[in-house]
Structures are given as structure tokens and as C-alpha cells.
Design a protein around this motif. Sequence first.
Motif, PDB file in Angstrom:
ATOM      1  N   THR A 257       0.838  -1.199   0.000  1.00 18.39           N
ATOM      2  CA  THR A 257       0.000   0.000   0.000  1.00 18.39           C
ATOM      3  C   THR A 257       0.869   1.244   0.000  1.00 18.39           C
ATOM      4  OG1 THR A 257      -1.610  -1.232   1.333  1.00 18.39           O
ATOM      5  CG2 THR A 257      -1.959   1.126   1.116  1.00 18.39           C
ATOM      6  N   GLN A 258       1.912   1.236   0.799  1.00 17.89           N
ATOM      7  CA  GLN A 258       2.845   2.364   0.836  1.00 17.89           C
ATOM      8  C   GLN A 258       3.508   2.573  -0.522  1.00 17.89           C
ATOM      9  OE1 GLN A 258       5.459   1.164   3.996  1.00 17.89           O
ATOM     10  NE2 GLN A 258       3.918   1.438   5.600  1.00 17.89           N
ATOM     11  N   HIS A 259       3.900   1.451  -1.150  1.00 18.18           N
ATOM     12  CA  HIS A 259       4.515   1.512  -2.493  1.00 18.18           C
ATOM     13  C   HIS A 259       3.532   2.083  -3.507  1.00 18.18           C
ATOM     14  CE1 HIS A 259       6.156   0.157  -6.344  1.00 18.18           C
ATOM     15  NE2 HIS A 259       5.047  -0.534  -6.524  1.00 18.18           N
ATOM     16  N   LEU A 260       2.284   1.631  -3.444  1.00 17.43           N
ATOM     17  CA  LEU A 260       1.264   2.066  -4.392  1.00 17.43           C
ATOM     18  C   LEU A 260       1.018   3.566  -4.259  1.00 17.43           C
ATOM     19  CD1 LEU A 260      -0.390   0.440  -6.471  1.00 17.43           C
ATOM     20  CD2 LEU A 260      -2.265   0.395  -4.824  1.00 17.43           C
ATOM     21  N   LEU A 261       0.888   4.035  -3.021  1.00 11.62           N
ATOM     22  CA  LEU A 261       0.637   5.454  -2.789  1.00 11.62           C
ATOM     23  C   LEU A 261       1.833   6.304  -3.205  1.00 11.62           C
ATOM     24  CD1 LEU A 261      -1.163   5.215   0.664  1.00 11.62           C
ATOM     25  CD2 LEU A 261      -2.167   6.031  -1.468  1.00 11.62           C
ATOM     26  N   HIS A 262       3.023   5.757  -3.027  1.00 12.07           N
ATOM     27  CA  HIS A 262       4.231   6.500  -3.401  1.00 12.07           C
ATOM     28  C   HIS A 262       4.409   6.553  -4.915  1.00 12.07           C
ATOM     29  CE1 HIS A 262       8.303   8.066  -3.197  1.00 12.07           C
ATOM     30  NE2 HIS A 262       8.698   7.095  -3.999  1.00 12.07           N
ATOM     31  N   SER A 263       4.013   5.476  -5.610  1.00 11.44           N
ATOM     32  CA  SER A 263       4.235   5.377  -7.060  1.00 11.44           C
ATOM     33  C   SER A 263       3.286   6.265  -7.852  1.00 11.44           C
ATOM     34  CB  SER A 263       4.062   3.923  -7.519  1.00 11.44           C
ATOM     35  OG  SER A 263       5.000   3.083  -6.905  1.00 11.44           O
ATOM     36  N   VAL A 264       2.077   6.466  -7.339  1.00 12.53           N
ATOM     37  CA  VAL A 264       1.075   7.205  -8.089  1.00 12.53           C
ATOM     38  C   VAL A 264       1.444   8.679  -8.167  1.00 12.53           C
ATOM     39  CG1 VAL A 264      -1.349   7.889  -8.159  1.00 12.53           C
ATOM     40  CG2 VAL A 264      -0.733   5.615  -7.389  1.00 12.53           C
ATOM     41  N   PRO A 265       1.487   9.265  -9.389  1.00 13.95           N
ATOM     42  CA  PRO A 265       1.731  10.712  -9.473  1.00 13.95           C
ATOM     43  C   PRO A 265       0.561  11.472  -8.836  1.00 13.95           C
ATOM     44  CG  PRO A 265       2.001   9.643 -11.624  1.00 13.95           C
ATOM     45  CD  PRO A 265       1.352   8.653 -10.710  1.00 13.95           C
ATOM     46  N   HIS A 266       0.854  12.319  -7.871  1.00 13.70           N
ATOM     47  CA  HIS A 266      -0.176  13.106  -7.203  1.00 13.70           C
ATOM     48  C   HIS A 266      -0.163  14.525  -7.756  1.00 13.70           C
ATOM     49  CE1 HIS A 266      -0.931   9.872  -4.422  1.00 13.70           C
ATOM     50  NE2 HIS A 266       0.334   9.857  -4.038  1.00 13.70           N
ATOM     51  N   PHE A 267      -1.306  14.995  -8.200  1.00 16.21           N
ATOM     52  CA  PHE A 267      -1.393  16.344  -8.745  1.00 16.21           C
ATOM     53  C   PHE A 267      -1.309  17.363  -7.610  1.00 16.21           C
ATOM     54  CE2 PHE A 267      -3.860  20.033 -10.280  1.00 16.21           C
ATOM     55  CZ  PHE A 267      -3.078  20.349 -11.379  1.00 16.21           C
ATOM     56  N   SER A 268      -0.427  18.359  -7.783  1.00 16.11           N
ATOM     57  CA  SER A 268      -0.242  19.353  -6.717  1.00 16.11           C
ATOM     58  C   SER A 268      -0.258  20.774  -7.264  1.00 16.11           C
ATOM     59  CB  SER A 268       1.070  19.091  -5.971  1.00 16.11           C
ATOM     60  OG  SER A 268       2.175  19.154  -6.863  1.00 16.11           O
ATOM     61  N   ALA A 269      -1.043  21.003  -8.332  1.00 21.63           N
ATOM     62  CA  ALA A 269      -1.274  22.346  -8.893  1.00 21.63           C
ATOM     63  C   ALA A 269       0.027  23.083  -9.213  1.00 21.63           C
ATOM     64  CB  ALA A 269      -2.134  23.184  -7.938  1.00 21.63           C
ATOM     65  N   GLY A 270       0.983  22.347  -9.805  1.00 24.80           N
ATOM     66  CA  GLY A 270       2.208  22.971 -10.277  1.00 24.80           C
ATOM     67  C   GLY A 270       3.364  22.958  -9.308  1.00 24.80           C
ATOM     68  N   ARG A 271       3.120  22.579  -8.061  1.00 30.54           N
ATOM     69  CA  ARG A 271       4.220  22.599  -7.075  1.00 30.54           C
ATOM     70  C   ARG A 271       5.277  21.545  -7.383  1.00 30.54           C
ATOM     71  NH1 ARG A 271      -0.324  23.229  -3.896  1.00 30.54           N
ATOM     72  NH2 ARG A 271      -0.291  21.043  -3.223  1.00 30.54           N
ATOM     73  N   ALA A 272       4.889  20.474  -8.100  1.00 27.69           N
ATOM     74  CA  ALA A 272       5.838  19.395  -8.414  1.00 27.69           C
ATOM     75  C   ALA A 272       6.357  19.475  -9.848  1.00 27.69           C
ATOM     76  CB  ALA A 272       5.179  18.040  -8.168  1.00 27.69           C
ATOM     77  N   ALA A 273       6.108  20.588 -10.516  1.00 31.13           N
ATOM     78  CA  ALA A 273       6.548  20.726 -11.911  1.00 31.13           C
ATOM     79  C   ALA A 273       8.071  20.726 -12.001  1.00 31.13           C
ATOM     80  CB  ALA A 273       5.982  22.009 -12.519  1.00 31.13           C
ATOM     81  N   ARG A 274       8.584  20.233 -13.121  1.00 32.42           N
ATOM     82  CA  ARG A 274      10.036  20.137 -13.315  1.00 32.42           C
ATOM     83  C   ARG A 274      10.673  21.520 -13.431  1.00 32.42           C
ATOM     84  NH1 ARG A 274      11.124  16.089 -18.200  1.00 32.42           N
ATOM     85  NH2 ARG A 274      13.290  16.572 -17.640  1.00 32.42           N
ATOM     86  N   SER A 275      11.893  21.613 -12.901  1.00 34.02           N
ATOM     87  CA  SER A 275      12.639  22.877 -12.964  1.00 34.02           C
ATOM     88  C   SER A 275      14.067  22.638 -13.447  1.00 34.02           C
ATOM     89  CB  SER A 275      12.661  23.535 -11.575  1.00 34.02           C
ATOM     90  OG  SER A 275      13.236  22.669 -10.623  1.00 34.02           O
ATOM     91  N   ASP A 276      14.265  21.544 -14.203  1.00 39.22           N
ATOM     92  CA  ASP A 276      15.620  21.176 -14.644  1.00 39.22           C
ATOM     93  C   ASP A 276      15.927  21.647 -16.055  1.00 39.22           C
ATOM     94  OD1 ASP A 276      13.790  19.506 -15.825  1.00 39.22           O
ATOM     95  OD2 ASP A 276      15.015  17.694 -15.652  1.00 39.22           O
ATOM     96  N   PHE A 277      15.153  22.633 -16.555  1.00 37.95           N
ATOM     97  CA  PHE A 277      15.388  23.131 -17.910  1.00 37.95           C
ATOM     98  C   PHE A 277      15.072  24.621 -17.934  1.00 37.95           C
ATOM     99  CE2 PHE A 277      14.118  24.275 -22.199  1.00 37.95           C
ATOM    100  CZ  PHE A 277      15.109  23.694 -22.966  1.00 37.95           C
ATOM    101  N   SER A 278      15.912  25.381 -18.591  1.00 40.42           N
ATOM    102  CA  SER A 278      15.699  26.823 -18.718  1.00 40.42           C
ATOM    103  C   SER A 278      15.720  27.219 -20.182  1.00 40.42           C
ATOM    104  CB  SER A 278      16.777  27.595 -17.946  1.00 40.42           C
ATOM    105  OG  SER A 278      16.668  28.985 -18.208  1.00 40.42           O
ATOM    106  N   ARG A 279      14.636  27.826 -20.644  1.00 40.44           N
ATOM    107  CA  ARG A 279      14.596  28.304 -22.034  1.00 40.44           C
ATOM    108  C   ARG A 279      15.554  29.481 -22.228  1.00 40.44           C
ATOM    109  NH1 ARG A 279      10.407  26.556 -25.289  1.00 40.44           N
ATOM    110  NH2 ARG A 279      10.345  28.488 -26.485  1.00 40.44           N
ATOM    111  N   ASP A 280      15.791  30.241 -21.182  1.00 39.08           N
ATOM    112  CA  ASP A 280      16.694  31.398 -21.305  1.00 39.08           C
ATOM    113  C   ASP A 280      18.101  30.962 -21.682  1.00 39.08           C
ATOM    114  OD1 ASP A 280      14.621  33.045 -20.591  1.00 39.08           O
ATOM    115  OD2 ASP A 280      15.128  33.034 -18.457  1.00 39.08           O
ATOM    116  N   GLU A 281      18.541  29.829 -21.114  1.00 40.77           N
ATOM    117  CA  GLU A 281      19.903  29.358 -21.365  1.00 40.77           C
ATOM    118  C   GLU A 281      20.077  28.809 -22.782  1.00 40.77           C
ATOM    119  OE1 GLU A 281      20.742  26.520 -18.364  1.00 40.77           O
ATOM    120  OE2 GLU A 281      20.577  27.952 -16.706  1.00 40.77           O
ATOM    121  N   THR A 282      18.957  28.431 -23.417  1.00 41.62           N
ATOM    122  CA  THR A 282      19.034  27.846 -24.768  1.00 41.62           C
ATOM    123  C   THR A 282      18.342  28.745 -25.803  1.00 41.62           C
ATOM    124  OG1 THR A 282      17.043  26.559 -24.256  1.00 41.62           O
ATOM    125  CG2 THR A 282      19.166  25.483 -23.921  1.00 41.62           C
ATOM    126  N   ALA A 283      18.129  29.987 -25.449  1.00 46.88           N
ATOM    127  CA  ALA A 283      17.363  30.888 -26.321  1.00 46.88           C
ATOM    128  C   ALA A 283      18.028  31.118 -27.674  1.00 46.88           C
ATOM    129  CB  ALA A 283      17.128  32.219 -25.614  1.00 46.88           C
TER     130      ALA A 283
END
Length: 580
Positions: A257-283
Motif C-alpha cells: 500500500t505504501q509503495h502504491l501510494l508513493h508510485s502514483v503521481p499526485h497532482f499538486s497544482a504545479g508545485r511538483a513541476a520540473r525545474s531542470d530546464f531553462s529556455r533562457d539558457e538555450t534561447a
Amino acid sequence: MSPLLSVFDLHVGFGRDPQANRIVHGVSFDLAAGETLAIVGESGSGKSVTALSINRLVDFGGGRIVGGSIKLRRTDNSVLDLTTATEAALTKIRGAEIGMIFQEPMTSLNPVLTVGTQIEESFRLHRGLTGRQATAAAKDALDRVQFPDAARRLKYCPNQLSGGMLQRVMIATALACNPRLLIADEPTTALDVTVQAQIMALLAELKRETGMSMIFITHDIGLVAGIADKVMVMQAGRAVEQGELNQILDKPSHPYTQHLLHSVPHFSAGRAARSDFSRDETATTAPALKVDGLTVRFPVSGSFFHRPTGEVHAVEGVGFDLLAGETLAIVGESGSGKSTTARAILGLVKSTRGTFTANTGKTADRTSAVQMVFQNPYASLNPRLRVDSILAEPIIAAGGRASGKTRDRMAMLLKRVGLPENSLERYPHEFSGGQRQRLCIARALMLSPSVLVLDEAVSALDVSVQAQVLDLLIELQREFRLAYLFISHDMAVVERIAHRIAVIYAGQIVEIGDAASVLSQPKHSYTKRLISAVPTVDRRRENFALDTRQVPSLVRPLGFEPAAPQWRQFAPDHMAQAEA
């Protein structure tokens, strides 16, 4: 008072020797009147077999109940053990006292009969209605599930209705005779998030009206949080944990059960969005893919001579750029144009106008620069070919020849996607769903593309396998600087993988920008509606509100050209169409 349904020590087997081939092992639970039990688990956990055993439909699929009891309290307070009931007694109970909604409405409905005929069948069997009475009852059943233009659409065949409408037909049929117990087996898995919210609202409203009990089978923990009173977690045919909703979600005790709850992507209204890419650096670098003014229209024939009388504006003026190492997610409802956009870019659908340029500055070479991973890994691989032949297909299709270097690349890619090298000598049926999707990813990478189009590429996978494939995609993107065009209706998955998001509504992009900004501060009314419909673990026993708004028709007269959209900028990388 005794429970409405009591399942005790249930054992179910399949094959010639069901005792030796047990799939369900000693499952027990009670369900009170008006209560909702959610059964969760991955594919193969036994949750659907358990549900099918309750009304003995498992008997028709080669299964047998080999132990235990299933006791149903009847309307007269007598108790019937369904495991020993005769087929005649079960026929009277199915539909009348126990209704069932299946996962895939297109395969659950007869394709050659109208939906009206199929709904009427319940009234004919259980209420003895015929002729106009049965037709009127069928119309009332569709009205009850908020089905638009019900009287006319009774004459429609299943292929003339959308997935959401078909699921409403299934619900109307299941609830036709006011059953005291409704079994819903993954009823919203194939639906978009907004349609899913409407189906959940509908079920909640009908449950309040009738006081029926419900067994809800799903892998979506967000849906469980919104509708369930109790939860039972299944693994390998066993109930490994069960209890009250809050207890299971907040303090799970079993490791699975712990594994199942951990594996499921939980929606958090953008708080968990990726931040490992910058368009400014590759503009200053050229986009891996640039789409400008993409328009796709399909003719509509209505005259006697099949001359076109109008056009379906499936995609209208879509444009975006996609940088190397970046993921752009395209989200929207079924029929919004997101998959048509992807297929037009790949040349699988002919575009009316628009341009596509790859990072070479030339027209995109759709056999090498852009590759696609499809939704269903079972249908995407030729079952007659070995893996080495499957992986060689892109090379041959591009005019090349399989060589020693080709086989070396196959071995490298198989290792990179987490499959053993001896996979080359195996056939697709020897792999699980997650492994097949890894094969599809390896095949897409054979030509060293700069862009991967992923059309619902993880939606057919179990939640823990889905998490593994998402992690793999992120790793491959970082390693090969791949650009992803990621099409999905699952906002939690989108939040986990996307750097930017484009929201498509009625064939047009209505909002586009940084993922965290779009998800946390949506500006267009449709984006707000899309995000508000996403179920989350934080919303417990949610009071779903029924929204009957429809997507506008995309059929336009011949020669019609829409006005150019007006855009408003809300952040450096976040803009939305102005609304009237």
C-alpha cells in the motif's frame, strides 16, 4: 443490521483445474447499504476477478469459485448465497439488484444495435415493459444521466457517440432497474479528466438519490479519495490491507500500500513541476521542432452527390516551438485536436496548411528527426516479428540496411531502457506491458531522433510501471537531449514530466507557457475547468458538481475562416487567449 453484501474467504480459479490455478485467495469484506468500497491494485491483482465473482459473471470467462461464500441480503431481508445460486436465480438478480459498469464501453455494447434497444433490454427483462413503454423508460434512463438530446440519440449506434457519452449509456443501463448494489470496474480509466469528473459527479448524485451501495474498482488514488468510504488494497489475488478511507491514505501499514501510494503521481497544482530546464539558457539555439500555423480540416459531405457542404476544423492555427531537452505537454479533452496535431506533424494526417521545421532548418524529416511512441504497447508491436526485426524496422523504412552496427545499437538501447540483450531473440508476447512500452521507446530511438512524440504513452500502464517509464523518459531526455511532445489527459503525469504546457480547446491552443505557472495560475476559463476537475488525494469524499457544458461543434461552412485570436501575456513564458 446485517450487511448488504458479505464476501467471506473467496477463492477463484481458472482453467481445467481451477483448484490448482487460483487467482483470488481468501478475500473477505462486508459492504453496508449506502456504502462505497474502493478496490485498488495493479493489473493482475485480482480486483476485477473479485468483482466479476460477486454476480458470477466470472463463470462465463473460464473461472470458477472454488471456495468461500458471497451472501446478498435481498429486499425481503432474506439472504442468498450467490456462490450456490442457480443460473435462473442469478439472471433475476443481475441488472435488477446488482448493476455493473465495465471499463471499456465500446466493447461492452453491441456495435450493431442502437443504444435505445440495448437500454430497453433491461426494462423488458426485469420489468416486463414492451413497445413504447420500454422506449419511454429508456429515454427517461438517459435523461437521468444528463444525456443531451436523449430522444433522438436513442436511435444512434455506439460508433456514433463519444467515449463519455457511451459510458453514460452504460451507467443508464446499469441503473435502469434501480439496483441496490452497483459494481463499477474502472469506469473512467479511458476518459478525459473533465469527462471523468462528470461521470464521478453523476455516480455520486445517483448514489445520493437512490441510497445504493457501490464497489468502485480503480488504480486512481485521487478518485478513491473523492468517493470511497472504505478501501481494500489487493496484491497477487490477496487483500493485503483494508480499512476506512483516511486510515488507508494517511497511515498505510502494508508495504505494498505504501509503495502504491508513493508510485502514483499526485497532482499538486504545479508545485511538483520540473525545474531542470531553462529556455533562457538555450534561447540562442534553433528549436528541435517549430510548428507554425498548423491547420487540419476534414470535409463534411451532406449532399446526394457527396459534395462537401462544410469542414471539420479539427486543428486551427496551432503554433509552438520545442527546444532540445525540453518537454511540451499538450492537454485537452477528447476531440480537442491534440492527437490530430501530433499525427499531422508526423505526416500520418494530411495538414491543410502550416509548416514544420526541424533543428536542421529544413522541413522536418519525419522518418528520422521525429519519431512516435503510441498509447497501446500491445497493439504497437507486430506479434509475428522478433524484437531484433522490430527494432530494425525504422532503419529499413528510412532506406538503410541492418548491419553489425545496427545490432550494436539495438543492444545498447535495450540495455539503456532496462531490458536484457537476449530480448532480441524473443517475441512481444513474452514481455509485460511495461516492458513492451520500453521496446517501443527503444524502437523510436533507433534513428537517433531529435524529437519524440509520446501520444498517451503511459496511460495504458499500471501506476508503478507508469512511474518507472516516466523516470526512464526523463533519464533518456537528459542523456540524449531529446525534445518531447507529450500528449496526455492525465494532469498528474503532465505535472511530473512537462516543462511547458499547451492547452488545446476546440482545435485551438488557448493557453501556453511554463508548466508551474499554467498549473498554479491558469488564466483561460477552460484551463481552470480542466484543472479543477483533477482528482487529488487531498479532496476527501468530494461533492462532485455536475457540469453539462458541451464542447462547441467544430463543423464550419465551406470557406469559413475564424478571426485571428487575441493573446494576453501574463508572465515571461505564460500567455492565454483573450475571452469575449
